[in-house]
Design a protein around this motif. Sequence first.
Motif, PDB file in Angstrom:
ATOM      1  N   UNK A  58      26.521  -5.510 -10.473  1.00 10.28           N
ATOM      2  CA  UNK A  58      26.863  -4.576 -11.537  1.00 10.28           C
ATOM      3  C   UNK A  58      26.469  -3.161 -11.163  1.00 10.28           C
ATOM      4  N   UNK A  59      27.319  -2.208 -11.467  1.00  6.05           N
ATOM      5  CA  UNK A  59      27.031  -0.797 -11.242  1.00  6.05           C
ATOM      6  C   UNK A  59      26.712  -0.138 -12.578  1.00  6.05           C
ATOM      7  N   UNK A  60      25.557   0.527 -12.640  1.00  6.49           N
ATOM      8  CA  UNK A  60      25.093   1.147 -13.877  1.00  6.49           C
ATOM      9  C   UNK A  60      25.535   2.603 -13.926  1.00  6.49           C
ATOM     10  N   UNK A  61      25.876   3.055 -15.131  1.00  5.22           N
ATOM     11  CA  UNK A  61      26.169   4.459 -15.378  1.00  5.22           C
ATOM     12  C   UNK A  61      24.947   5.087 -16.044  1.00  5.22           C
ATOM     13  N   UNK A  62      24.333   6.061 -15.380  1.00  8.36           N
ATOM     14  CA  UNK A  62      23.018   6.556 -15.806  1.00  8.36           C
ATOM     15  C   UNK A  62      23.116   7.904 -16.506  1.00  8.36           C
ATOM     16  N   UNK A  63      22.211   8.067 -17.471  1.00 11.87           N
ATOM     17  CA  UNK A  63      22.001   9.354 -18.151  1.00 11.87           C
ATOM     18  C   UNK A  63      20.588   9.822 -17.830  1.00 11.87           C
ATOM     19  N   UNK A  64      20.483  11.042 -17.340  1.00 13.78           N
ATOM     20  CA  UNK A  64      19.172  11.626 -17.028  1.00 13.78           C
ATOM     21  C   UNK A  64      18.759  12.522 -18.188  1.00 13.78           C
ATOM     22  N   UNK A  65      17.486  12.372 -18.607  1.00 16.99           N
ATOM     23  CA  UNK A  65      16.981  13.258 -19.660  1.00 16.99           C
ATOM     24  C   UNK A  65      15.716  13.945 -19.161  1.00 16.99           C
ATOM     25  N   UNK A  66      15.618  15.261 -19.409  1.00 17.34           N
ATOM     26  CA  UNK A  66      14.442  16.042 -19.017  1.00 17.34           C
ATOM     27  C   UNK A  66      14.159  17.068 -20.097  1.00 17.34           C
ATOM     28  N   UNK A  67      12.892  17.333 -20.314  1.00 16.07           N
ATOM     29  CA  UNK A  67      12.490  18.381 -21.259  1.00 16.07           C
ATOM     30  C   UNK A  67      11.142  18.939 -20.849  1.00 16.07           C
ATOM     31  N   UNK A  68      10.866  20.143 -21.297  1.00 17.73           N
ATOM     32  CA  UNK A  68       9.541  20.731 -21.109  1.00 17.73           C
ATOM     33  C   UNK A  68       8.549  20.083 -22.068  1.00 17.73           C
TER      34      UNK A  68
ATOM     35  N   UNK B  51      16.600  19.587 -22.451  1.00 18.03           N
ATOM     36  CA  UNK B  51      16.058  20.533 -23.427  1.00 18.03           C
ATOM     37  C   UNK B  51      15.239  21.534 -22.627  1.00 18.03           C
ATOM     38  N   UNK B  52      15.870  22.630 -22.232  1.00 17.47           N
ATOM     39  CA  UNK B  52      15.286  23.538 -21.248  1.00 17.47           C
ATOM     40  C   UNK B  52      14.110  24.355 -21.791  1.00 17.47           C
ATOM     41  N   UNK B  53      14.253  24.862 -23.011  1.00 15.96           N
ATOM     42  CA  UNK B  53      13.276  25.819 -23.512  1.00 15.96           C
ATOM     43  C   UNK B  53      12.010  25.120 -24.022  1.00 15.96           C
ATOM     44  N   UNK B  54      10.835  25.682 -23.758  1.00 22.80           N
ATOM     45  CA  UNK B  54       9.597  25.130 -24.341  1.00 22.80           C
ATOM     46  C   UNK B  54       9.638  25.254 -25.864  1.00 22.80           C
TER      47      UNK B  54
ATOM     48  N   UNK C  99       7.366  19.697 -33.452  1.00 24.61           N
ATOM     49  CA  UNK C  99       8.175  19.390 -34.626  1.00 24.61           C
ATOM     50  C   UNK C  99       9.533  20.096 -34.614  1.00 24.61           C
ATOM     51  N   UNK C 100       9.919  20.664 -33.497  1.00 21.13           N
ATOM     52  CA  UNK C 100      11.187  21.380 -33.425  1.00 21.13           C
ATOM     53  C   UNK C 100      12.331  20.409 -33.157  1.00 21.13           C
ATOM     54  N   UNK C 101      13.547  20.885 -33.372  1.00 20.52           N
ATOM     55  CA  UNK C 101      14.729  20.065 -33.143  1.00 20.52           C
ATOM     56  C   UNK C 101      15.050  20.040 -31.652  1.00 20.52           C
ATOM     57  N   UNK C 102      15.307  18.861 -31.109  1.00 20.03           N
ATOM     58  CA  UNK C 102      15.695  18.701 -29.700  1.00 20.03           C
ATOM     59  C   UNK C 102      17.163  18.258 -29.677  1.00 20.03           C
ATOM     60  N   UNK C 103      18.045  19.213 -29.508  1.00 19.38           N
ATOM     61  CA  UNK C 103      19.473  18.937 -29.609  1.00 19.38           C
ATOM     62  C   UNK C 103      19.938  17.969 -28.534  1.00 19.38           C
ATOM     63  N   UNK C 104      19.481  18.164 -27.297  1.00 17.66           N
ATOM     64  CA  UNK C 104      19.909  17.285 -26.215  1.00 17.66           C
ATOM     65  C   UNK C 104      19.332  15.881 -26.375  1.00 17.66           C
ATOM     66  N   UNK C 105      18.122  15.784 -26.862  1.00 22.39           N
ATOM     67  CA  UNK C 105      17.536  14.466 -27.113  1.00 22.39           C
ATOM     68  C   UNK C 105      18.331  13.715 -28.179  1.00 22.39           C
TER      69      UNK C 105
END
Length: 546
Positions: free
Chosen positions: A5-15, A55-58, A62-68
Amino acid sequence: MSQAKTFSAAIYARRKFTDVIQPGESDPTADEQVAQAKSFLSNLPDVQLGAVYMDRQPRPQDSERQEFTRLNQDLRAAKYDCLIITSVDTFARDYAESCSCLLHTFAAMGIRIISIQDDYDSTISEPVFGQYERLKELICQLDSLARSRMKYARIRKKQAADYITLRGTPYGYLYTEKEGPKWIPDPETAPHVRYIFSEYLSGTTPNHIAKALTAMGVSTPINRKRELSGRPFGHGVHDYWSSSSVIRILSSPAYVGTRAVGKDSQALCLQKDPGATGGTAVVVEGDHEALISNEDFDRVQLMLQLVTVASDRHLCSNPATAGLQTPFPCNVYCGVCGRLMIHRIYETGRINYATFKCASQRMNLDNPCTYEPLNHTYVVDAVTEIVRNEGITARRIALEMEETSQHRQRIEAYFQVRIAAATETYRLNTEQIMSLSPEDAEREAALEAEAANTRATLLEAISDKDAFLKTFRKSNPWLTAFSEVPEDLILTKEWSRKLIQRIDVYPDQPPVVTFKYTDEKKKLLAYLEIGKEDTDGTKKQTATSD
């Protein structure tokens, strides 16, 4: 021979969150984390990169994380079946969110989870495939760090809002960050402090001083903090002075230049022993400019002590008056105007009685409330009966949970059957979609719609089970507090502080008592009903499987 099986991956990163990161702690940027993830991904031949969420910006915790949020929506919609993160620590907001997303939702959907710094891959790192014990250990290891960070964040947030400095700064002083004394006289309120001491030394009672300050329109201590910070301090209406506020000012050694530094320093400034609660504090004399001379302060303390001794002596000689003391520590409110109800004892010579009277009448405000005073005995008896009934309910539920040892297992199995059924249906739908030929577009669309409905059912079952595990336990806060209430309860201030949040009294109806942990009680009763019902077909199947 079938292909792997080949997986399709999503990478997530944040400060890391700005308000919880510890001093000196590394904080790689989102781009650096993504570069590390892509380098790691190049060594995984069975995983293809599908999308990157950053989510690039520090931001604060309790802030909103749009990409998350977008990542969660896409994973729940089955757009990707693999998640790559730098570490479990930099994924979710806290321990609860990590459990909900990683351990419950994504694991139940069969999503492959890879954490680079934790050296974790759900397909090879688990001792038993599909149980996620190793992932659970990783999340639990971060719990203590998360708690420390959240505590530190709360302190920093309060510091930023001037809460700590204002809360610890006595009325009559201002807090300053300049070199030298941290407390300087407040030109607006310092004269009022001197007025309180001079009036008391001249023989005026604290109650009459409070009425005079209210009539002059002097800001109360809480209102002054509101003016300085621009933020709410305290609860309810505070447009009047009370005798207790005057006595606290008269009793504080801060007005002769003494300051307590260390744990529980505020308690020591109020002449309470911090050692009784394990606190420690160092008393610093001459720390700041005094508003009152030592001689006047000592005379005031002697007068207060004599009044206390006389009051205690009177209570000992008059048990009927002692029994009229209020068991409610300032949490009885007028149902008409929302102000505090002040307790007052009257001695007529032949009979003694006490009442709760709206503060607007007691303080002689311009527009007093029309609410008539309530008899002390009526309020205490009514509230005591309500508390006893709540205790009876708690003990009944606790006994029911003890006698039915399989009650929790039955309800948990009920949720688990729902999750297992939805998971299996989702797996079958996925296999059917993968086995279709490109010509079966209509059949594929029908299966995709069915899979979407199954995912929604699965996510709902997971959420319901998470809420159940948090609530249905013997250490439930409401159950723990109220199961200790005796049947012959005599309400005291200790019981009131422990159980009661607020009491609202109305002219033509019994008092309304707002207990602590009310939401926990409602949830617990709802789950008990689930365990009792046997008419539901799914429930019968669960009981049989047990």
